[in-house]
Design a protein around this motif. Structure first.
Motif, short mmCIF file in Angstrom:
data_model
loop_
_atom_site.label_atom_id
_atom_site.label_comp_id
_atom_site.label_asym_id
_atom_site.label_seq_id
_atom_site.Cartn_x
_atom_site.Cartn_y
_atom_site.Cartn_z
N MET A 163 0.83 -1.17 0.00
CA MET A 163 0.00 0.00 0.00
C MET A 163 0.89 1.25 0.00
SD MET A 163 -3.20 0.70 2.37
CE MET A 163 -4.44 1.69 1.68
N LEU A 164 0.50 2.25 -0.77
CA LEU A 164 1.29 3.47 -0.86
C LEU A 164 1.00 4.40 0.31
CD1 LEU A 164 0.88 4.32 -4.64
CD2 LEU A 164 2.87 3.34 -3.52
N THR A 165 2.04 5.01 0.82
CA THR A 165 1.87 6.00 1.87
C THR A 165 1.71 7.37 1.23
OG1 THR A 165 4.22 6.43 2.08
CG2 THR A 165 3.32 4.63 3.41
N LYS A 166 1.42 8.38 2.04
CA LYS A 166 1.25 9.73 1.52
C LYS A 166 2.53 10.27 0.91
CE LYS A 166 -2.56 11.08 4.45
NZ LYS A 166 -3.06 12.04 5.42
N GLN A 167 3.69 9.79 1.38
CA GLN A 167 4.96 10.27 0.86
C GLN A 167 5.26 9.71 -0.54
OE1 GLN A 167 4.76 8.97 4.06
NE2 GLN A 167 4.71 10.96 5.04
N GLN A 168 4.69 8.58 -0.88
CA GLN A 168 4.94 7.96 -2.17
C GLN A 168 3.93 8.46 -3.18
OE1 GLN A 168 4.57 3.92 -0.67
NE2 GLN A 168 6.73 3.56 -1.13
N ALA A 169 4.38 9.25 -4.11
CA ALA A 169 3.48 9.77 -5.14
C ALA A 169 3.32 8.74 -6.26
CB ALA A 169 4.04 11.07 -5.70
N ILE A 170 2.12 8.63 -6.73
CA ILE A 170 1.83 7.75 -7.85
C ILE A 170 2.16 8.51 -9.13
CG2 ILE A 170 0.00 6.56 -9.10
CD1 ILE A 170 -1.36 6.14 -6.40
N THR A 171 2.88 7.87 -10.03
CA THR A 171 3.27 8.50 -11.29
C THR A 171 2.60 7.78 -12.45
OG1 THR A 171 5.40 9.12 -10.36
CG2 THR A 171 5.22 9.15 -12.75
N HIS A 172 1.97 8.54 -13.33
CA HIS A 172 1.35 8.00 -14.54
C HIS A 172 2.05 8.60 -15.75
CE1 HIS A 172 -1.76 6.34 -12.09
NE2 HIS A 172 -2.44 7.45 -11.90
N HIS A 173 2.40 7.76 -16.69
CA HIS A 173 2.91 8.22 -17.98
C HIS A 173 1.81 8.05 -19.00
CE1 HIS A 173 7.58 8.07 -17.69
NE2 HIS A 173 7.04 8.71 -16.65
N LEU A 174 1.58 9.08 -19.80
CA LEU A 174 0.63 8.99 -20.91
C LEU A 174 1.42 9.22 -22.19
CD1 LEU A 174 -1.22 9.96 -18.42
CD2 LEU A 174 -2.85 10.36 -20.23
N TRP A 175 1.40 8.24 -23.07
CA TRP A 175 2.09 8.31 -24.34
C TRP A 175 1.03 8.54 -25.42
CZ3 TRP A 175 5.58 3.34 -23.93
CH2 TRP A 175 6.44 3.48 -22.83
N LEU A 176 1.05 9.71 -26.03
CA LEU A 176 0.00 10.11 -26.95
C LEU A 176 0.57 10.41 -28.33
CD1 LEU A 176 -1.60 12.78 -24.56
CD2 LEU A 176 -2.15 10.35 -24.69
N PRO A 177 -0.22 10.17 -29.38
CA PRO A 177 0.23 10.62 -30.71
C PRO A 177 0.18 12.13 -30.82
CG PRO A 177 -1.91 9.53 -30.87
CD PRO A 177 -1.46 9.41 -29.44
N GLY A 178 -0.72 12.77 -30.11
CA GLY A 178 -0.82 14.23 -30.13
C GLY A 178 -2.10 14.69 -29.45
N LEU A 179 -2.07 15.92 -28.98
CA LEU A 179 -3.26 16.55 -28.41
C LEU A 179 -3.61 17.82 -29.17
CD1 LEU A 179 -2.81 16.32 -24.53
CD2 LEU A 179 -4.53 15.20 -25.91
N ALA A 180 -2.60 18.62 -29.47
CA ALA A 180 -2.85 19.93 -30.07
C ALA A 180 -2.49 19.99 -31.55
CB ALA A 180 -2.08 21.00 -29.31
N ALA A 181 -1.66 19.07 -32.04
CA ALA A 181 -1.19 19.13 -33.42
C ALA A 181 -2.35 19.03 -34.42
CB ALA A 181 -0.17 18.04 -33.68
N ASP A 182 -3.26 18.16 -34.18
CA ASP A 182 -4.46 17.96 -35.01
C ASP A 182 -5.64 17.80 -34.08
OD1 ASP A 182 -3.14 17.88 -37.56
OD2 ASP A 182 -2.46 15.85 -37.07
#
Length: 111
Positions: A1-20
């Motif tokens: 179980m994660l404690t408050k000191q351990q931040a959860i990290t998410h990576h999002l790999w996207l083709p694009g958001l603003a380009a098109d």
């Protein structure tokens, strides 16, 4: 179980958001918004293959890290983006990696 000191990290790999503004970009934008709504305390690292930068309105979190490979010449963009994804994943050790398009899968990038 994660404690408050351990931040959860998410990576999002996207083709694009603003380009098109096609279907996958719209989906990616809504997906990011929903993910942040579920877990606003997580650290987000958004990595986009075709964007140079991202508009603040497209990022629901001001503290999210963003990397865009859109400034890399097209012929070198895929290998540069793949190398960056590997480097960031190795350095940050994310708890979750999500890609919103199969084109961003590592297997596809190294073939």
């Amino acid at each position: 179980m994660l404690t408050k000191q351990q931040a959860i990290t998410h990576h999002l790999w996207l083709p694009g958001l603003a380009a098109d503004k096609g279907g996958i970009q719209t989906y990616s934008s809504f997906f990011l918004e929903a993910l942040v709504g579920i877990n606003p305390a997580a650290q987000y690292c958004i990595q986009s293959k075709h964007d140079r930068t991202i508009l603040p309105a497209l990022t629901p979190l001001g503290s999210a890290q963003f990397y865009g490979a859109g400034g890399v010449p097209l012929a070198l963009r895929t290998p540069a983006f793949a190398a960056h994804l590997w480097w960031r994943a190795w350095r940050q050790r994310p708890d979750l990696i999500i890609t919103t398009h199969l084109e961003n899968s590592i297997e596809n990038m190294i073939q």
